[in-house]
Design an enzyme around this catalytic site. Structure first.
Site, PDB file in Angstrom:
ATOM      1  N   ASP A 132       0.805  -1.223   0.000  1.00 20.87           N
ATOM      2  CA  ASP A 132       0.000   0.000   0.000  1.00 20.87           C
ATOM      3  C   ASP A 132       0.840   1.276   0.000  1.00 20.87           C
ATOM      4  OD1 ASP A 132      -2.268  -1.638   0.134  1.00 20.87           O
ATOM      5  OD2 ASP A 132      -2.138  -1.726   2.313  1.00 20.87           O
ATOM      6  N   LYS A 149       1.820   1.891  -5.217  1.00 22.49           N
ATOM      7  CA  LYS A 149       2.325   1.250  -6.450  1.00 22.49           C
ATOM      8  C   LYS A 149       1.398   1.506  -7.633  1.00 22.49           C
ATOM      9  CE  LYS A 149       2.271  -2.665  -4.264  1.00 22.49           C
ATOM     10  NZ  LYS A 149       2.020  -2.201  -2.889  1.00 22.49           N
ATOM     11  N   GLY A 150       0.078   1.491  -7.362  1.00 21.39           N
ATOM     12  CA  GLY A 150      -0.901   1.700  -8.434  1.00 21.39           C
ATOM     13  C   GLY A 150      -0.726   3.062  -9.069  1.00 21.39           C
ATOM     14  N   GLY A 162      -4.574  -4.386  -3.660  1.00 23.99           N
ATOM     15  CA  GLY A 162      -5.559  -3.340  -3.910  1.00 23.99           C
ATOM     16  C   GLY A 162      -4.783  -2.114  -4.326  1.00 23.99           C
ATOM     17  N   HIS A 163      -4.796  -1.812  -5.615  1.00 24.78           N
ATOM     18  CA  HIS A 163      -4.005  -0.697  -6.139  1.00 24.78           C
ATOM     19  C   HIS A 163      -4.953   0.412  -6.587  1.00 24.78           C
ATOM     20  CE1 HIS A 163      -0.396  -3.556  -7.117  1.00 24.78           C
ATOM     21  NE2 HIS A 163      -0.759  -3.578  -5.856  1.00 24.78           N
ATOM     22  N   THR A 190      -5.954 -11.750   3.608  1.00 22.64           N
ATOM     23  CA  THR A 190      -7.077 -11.078   2.952  1.00 22.64           C
ATOM     24  C   THR A 190      -8.227 -12.062   2.698  1.00 22.64           C
ATOM     25  OG1 THR A 190      -6.121 -11.542   0.783  1.00 22.64           O
ATOM     26  CG2 THR A 190      -5.552  -9.428   1.802  1.00 22.64           C
ATOM     27  N   GLN A 207       1.782  -6.280  -3.073  1.00 23.81           N
ATOM     28  CA  GLN A 207       2.290  -6.356  -1.698  1.00 23.81           C
ATOM     29  C   GLN A 207       3.590  -5.551  -1.538  1.00 23.81           C
ATOM     30  OE1 GLN A 207       1.233  -9.653  -3.308  1.00 23.81           O
ATOM     31  NE2 GLN A 207      -0.652  -8.645  -2.723  1.00 23.81           N
ATOM     32  N   THR A 240       2.968 -12.637   2.873  1.00 24.47           N
ATOM     33  CA  THR A 240       2.123 -13.253   1.865  1.00 24.47           C
ATOM     34  C   THR A 240       2.893 -14.464   1.306  1.00 24.47           C
ATOM     35  OG1 THR A 240       0.677 -12.808  -0.017  1.00 24.47           O
ATOM     36  CG2 THR A 240       2.897 -11.831  -0.121  1.00 24.47           C
ATOM     37  N   VAL A 292      -7.848  -1.220   0.602  1.00 27.60           N
ATOM     38  CA  VAL A 292      -8.625  -1.172  -0.644  1.00 27.60           C
ATOM     39  C   VAL A 292      -9.320  -2.517  -0.885  1.00 27.60           C
ATOM     40  CG1 VAL A 292      -8.446  -0.736  -3.150  1.00 27.60           C
ATOM     41  CG2 VAL A 292      -6.834   0.338  -1.603  1.00 27.60           C
ATOM     42  N   ARG A 348      -5.712   0.475   8.323  1.00 28.75           N
ATOM     43  CA  ARG A 348      -4.298   0.117   8.297  1.00 28.75           C
ATOM     44  C   ARG A 348      -3.630   0.578   9.583  1.00 28.75           C
ATOM     45  NH1 ARG A 348      -3.724   2.415   2.184  1.00 28.75           N
ATOM     46  NH2 ARG A 348      -4.571   0.615   1.116  1.00 28.75           N
TER      47      ARG A 348
HETATM   48  P1  GDP Z   1      -0.771   0.260  -3.573  1.00 26.48           P
HETATM   49  O1  GDP Z   1      -1.404  -0.991  -3.063  1.00 26.48           O
HETATM   50  O2  GDP Z   1       0.709   0.286  -3.329  1.00 26.48           O
HETATM   51  O3  GDP Z   1      -1.106   0.561  -5.004  1.00 26.48           O
HETATM   52  O4  GDP Z   1      -1.371   1.455  -2.697  1.00 26.48           O
HETATM   53  P2  GDP Z   1      -2.920   1.657  -2.279  1.00 26.48           P
HETATM   54  O5  GDP Z   1      -3.668   2.097  -3.474  1.00 26.48           O
HETATM   55  O6  GDP Z   1      -3.410   0.473  -1.539  1.00 26.48           O
HETATM   56  O7  GDP Z   1      -2.784   2.805  -1.220  1.00 26.48           O
HETATM   57  C1  GDP Z   1      -2.194   4.032  -1.536  1.00 26.48           C
HETATM   58  C2  GDP Z   1      -3.225   5.148  -1.320  1.00 26.48           C
HETATM   59  O8  GDP Z   1      -2.566   6.388  -1.305  1.00 26.48           O
HETATM   60  C3  GDP Z   1      -4.244   5.252  -2.440  1.00 26.48           C
HETATM   61  O9  GDP Z   1      -5.455   5.705  -1.901  1.00 26.48           O
HETATM   62  C4  GDP Z   1      -3.645   6.303  -3.369  1.00 26.48           C
HETATM   63  O10 GDP Z   1      -4.626   6.997  -4.142  1.00 26.48           O
HETATM   64  C5  GDP Z   1      -3.009   7.221  -2.381  1.00 26.48           C
HETATM   65  N1  GDP Z   1      -1.800   7.918  -2.843  1.00 26.48           N
HETATM   66  C6  GDP Z   1      -0.792   7.468  -3.638  1.00 26.48           C
HETATM   67  N2  GDP Z   1       0.188   8.392  -3.726  1.00 26.48           N
HETATM   68  C7  GDP Z   1      -0.192   9.434  -2.953  1.00 26.48           C
HETATM   69  C8  GDP Z   1       0.424  10.671  -2.596  1.00 26.48           C
HETATM   70  O11 GDP Z   1       1.544  11.000  -3.000  1.00 26.48           O
HETATM   71  N3  GDP Z   1      -0.302  11.496  -1.753  1.00 26.48           N
HETATM   72  C9  GDP Z   1      -1.527  11.156  -1.263  1.00 26.48           C
HETATM   73  N4  GDP Z   1      -2.148  12.004  -0.448  1.00 26.48           N
HETATM   74  N5  GDP Z   1      -2.115   9.991  -1.587  1.00 26.48           N
HETATM   75  C10 GDP Z   1      -1.465   9.137  -2.405  1.00 26.48           C
HETATM   76  P1  IMO Z   2      -1.007  -4.251  -2.143  1.00 24.53           P
HETATM   77  O1  IMO Z   2      -0.559  -4.821  -3.453  1.00 24.53           O
HETATM   78  C1  IMO Z   2      -1.054  -4.675   2.204  1.00 24.53           C
HETATM   79  C2  IMO Z   2      -1.147  -8.775   3.781  1.00 24.53           C
HETATM   80  C3  IMO Z   2      -2.403  -9.243   4.490  1.00 24.53           C
HETATM   81  C4  IMO Z   2      -1.790 -10.223   5.483  1.00 24.53           C
HETATM   82  C5  IMO Z   2      -0.671 -10.867   4.682  1.00 24.53           C
HETATM   83  C6  IMO Z   2      -1.039 -12.210   4.051  1.00 24.53           C
HETATM   84  O2  IMO Z   2      -2.267  -3.476  -2.201  1.00 24.53           O
HETATM   85  O3  IMO Z   2       0.113  -3.507  -1.482  1.00 24.53           O
HETATM   86  P2  IMO Z   2      -2.553 -12.894   1.985  1.00 24.53           P
HETATM   87  O4  IMO Z   2      -4.016 -12.702   1.734  1.00 24.53           O
HETATM   88  O5  IMO Z   2      -1.664 -12.296   0.952  1.00 24.53           O
HETATM   89  O6  IMO Z   2      -2.205 -14.331   2.276  1.00 24.53           O
HETATM   90  O7  IMO Z   2      -2.273 -12.115   3.375  1.00 24.53           O
HETATM   91  O8  IMO Z   2      -0.345  -9.943   3.653  1.00 24.53           O
HETATM   92  N1  IMO Z   2      -1.378  -8.243   2.414  1.00 24.53           N
HETATM   93  C7  IMO Z   2      -1.299  -6.951   2.093  1.00 24.53           C
HETATM   94  N2  IMO Z   2      -1.101  -5.863   2.858  1.00 24.53           N
HETATM   95  N3  IMO Z   2      -1.194  -4.537   0.869  1.00 24.53           N
HETATM   96  C8  IMO Z   2      -1.364  -5.633   0.084  1.00 24.53           C
HETATM   97  O9  IMO Z   2      -1.361  -5.559  -1.261  1.00 24.53           O
HETATM   98  C9  IMO Z   2      -1.478  -6.894   0.691  1.00 24.53           C
HETATM   99  N4  IMO Z   2      -1.668  -8.156   0.213  1.00 24.53           N
HETATM  100  C10 IMO Z   2      -1.591  -8.974   1.281  1.00 24.53           C
HETATM  101  O10 IMO Z   2      -3.051  -8.181   5.127  1.00 24.53           O
HETATM  102  O11 IMO Z   2      -1.201  -9.531   6.541  1.00 24.53           O
HETATM  103 MG    MG Z   3      -2.912  -1.609  -1.767  1.00 25.56          MG
END
Ligand code: GDP
Ligand code: IMO
Ligand code: MG
Length: 427
Positions: free
Chosen positions: A13, A16-17, A40-41, A128, A223, A238, A298, A304
């Site tokens: 989180d 990356k997305g 969840g990106h 998850t 992840q 994971t 997400v 978190r």
């Molecule tokens: P990912 O799993 O690595 O793709 O990240 P997530 O989407 O789960 O969580 C990142 C969150 O931060 C999302 O809601 C993005 O829209 C948001 N985000 C990403 N970059 C920035 C940033 O530079 N500033 C702020 N405020 N939000 C950001």
């Molecule tokens: P993104 O790509 C944050 C965590 C779960 C749990 C552990 C194992 O959005 O960054 P799993 O279902 O993979 O066997 O769960 O890994 N986890 C994540 N935490 N972001 C993720 O993906 C995650 N994918 C799995 O919460 O602790």
């Molecule tokens: Mg995520």
């Protein structure tokens, strides 16, 4: 032959997305190489917000071919609901390619994930619940079902039988659950075969040919480094390799082809699920980071866990991934603190430790050693260049860069595509 890996440097989180989407317009292929719909990106394009789980974030860039590599685990029901959701919003998904060697998350894998977690009680991993671990376990146990198995009914039936043989014993005798019928599973899986067919391809060949033709390939990790099955905080991880090497095995591209490895690094730290987290905050600062940063999962909607930036972890990510760059995200979230603590080392049993401890027990005892950096109060969300940032924000970035071991080449100051300060070009 520019092949770039973009991966999470912390516990997932990191953004990356957003980073993938930012580069999506300039690359030819975006490839997921591990994980599945546990990811969840979030991608924000103008006033539109997308949550991608299984599909590579490059799917939102019209010129880019999205690829699901052999290292990914695919839940077909999730795949089609995600594709339908995007199609309804006018996104063209017809270029998608899926490796025939990718493993399928079957309904029984999801069941096993959920019952196992329930029986672990307070020792649970906090997965998850998407069937990720049991599907990779089947893969390693050589009883997994692959995408290509959907095209041979007799083989598929034999494989599902083999997979359910032991599982049904465990489900009925240990977990008091009903046995799962082979026929029912086979019928459900065969129901996806025709719909999946147009996407199935020899993705290893496609990607290697693309690289030979000087196309740009971006590997998008799910992840993060500390959730890696080998290099993460095992067992609270994971079941795949989000680290850079995973891109090679999970897509069938040799390490000599990879020119750049970009670690996505949040300006503070978050974690979802169980496991050690030295800089975790249980006070109003943690609550403020969660609120201002919108730190809610997400995929599962769980809050978190939030904490200050941990440079020990960032250094570790640099090392195990061979990072060439960092993309620092969410710097804007830190606006308003008078002073910002940054963890520079740990104290373990009275001793100062500079690097991630090798022993799990030591890591569980690690207490953060903080250095205080001066904060800033100016709104930075409109900053376009490094010099637009207030002096203290510049100093914060420079301090993180020095502690983390790789240059910070981009800075996120908001969730939108344009809310990014680009320092060094990635391409
Ligand atoms: P990912 O799993 O690595 O793709 O990240 P997530 O989407 O789960 O969580 C990142 C969150 O931060 C999302 O809601 C993005 O829209 C948001 N985000 C990403 N970059 C920035 C940033 O530079 N500033 C702020 N405020 N939000 C950001
Ligand atoms: P993104 O790509 C944050 C965590 C779960 C749990 C552990 C194992 O959005 O960054 P799993 O279902 O993979 O066997 O769960 O890994 N986890 C994540 N935490 N972001 C993720 O993906 C995650 N994918 C799995 O919460 O602790
Ligand atoms: Mg995520």
């Amino acid at each position: 032959m520019p092949a770039l890996v973009l991966l999470g440097a912390q516990w997932g989180d990191e953004g990356k997305g957003k980073a993938t989407d930012l580069l999506g317009g300039s690359v030819d292929y975006v490839v997921r190489y591990q994980g599945g719909n546990n990811a969840g990106h979030t991608v924000v394009v103008g006033d539109q917000k997308y949550a991608l789980h299984l599909l590579p974030s490059g799917i939102l860039s019209p010129g880019c071919t999205p690829v699901i590599g052999n290292g990914v685990v695919v839940d077909p029901s999730v795949l089609f609901s995600e594709l339908n959701g995007l199609n309804e919003r006018g996104v063209d998904t017809s270029k998608l390619l899926i490796s025939g060697n990718a493993h399928i998350i079957t309904p029984y894998n999801v069941t096993v994930d959920k019952v196992t977690e329930r029986f672990l009680g307070k020792r649970k991993i906090g997965t998850t619940g998407r069937g990720i671990g049991p599907t990779y376990a089947d893969k390693i146990n050589r009883v997994g079902i692959r995408v290509q198995d959907l095209y041979d009914e007799s083989i598929l039936t034999q494989k599902v039988e083999a997979a359910l043989d032991a599982k049904n014993q465990i489900l009925t005798k240990l977990y008091n659950r009903r046995a799962i019928a082979v026929d029912q599973v086979v019928e459900e899986l065969l129901g996806y075969a025709d719909k999946l067919q147009p996407y199935v391809a020899d993705t290893v060949l496609v990607l290697n040919q693309a690289l030979e033709q000087d196309k740009v390939v971006l590997f998008e990790g799910g992840q993060g480094t500390l959730l890696d099955i080998d290099h993460g905080t095992y067992p609270f991880v994971t079941s795949s390799n989000p680290t850079a090497g995973g891109a090679c095995t999970g897509a069938g591209v040799g390490p000599t082809k990879i020119s750049r490895v970009i670690g996505i690094l949040k300006a503070y730290t978050t974690r979802v699920g169980s496991g050690p987290f030295p800089t975790e905050l249980f006070d109003e600062d943690g609550e403020a980071l969660r609120r201002i940063g919108g730190e809610r999962g997400v995929t599962t909607g769980r809050d978190r866990r939030c904490g200050w930036f941990d440079a020990v972890i960032a250094r570790y990510a640099t090392r195990v991934n061979g990072l060439t760059d960092f993309f620092l995200t969410k710097l804007d979230v830190l606006t308003g603190w008078e002073q910002i603590p940054v963890c520079v080392a740990y104290e373990i049993d009275g001793k100062r430790v500079e690097e991630l401890p090798y022993s799990q027990s030591d890591f569980h005892h690690a207490k953060p050693v903080y250095e205080m950096l001066p904060g800033w109060s100016e709104d930075i969300s409109k900053a376009k260049s490094f010099s637009d940032l207030p002096k203290n924000a510049q100093a914060y970035v420079k301090a993180l860069e020095e502690m983390s071991g790789a240059p910070i080449s981009a800075i996120g100051v908001g969730p939108g595509r344009d809310e990014t300060i680009e320092i060094n070009s990635f391409l």
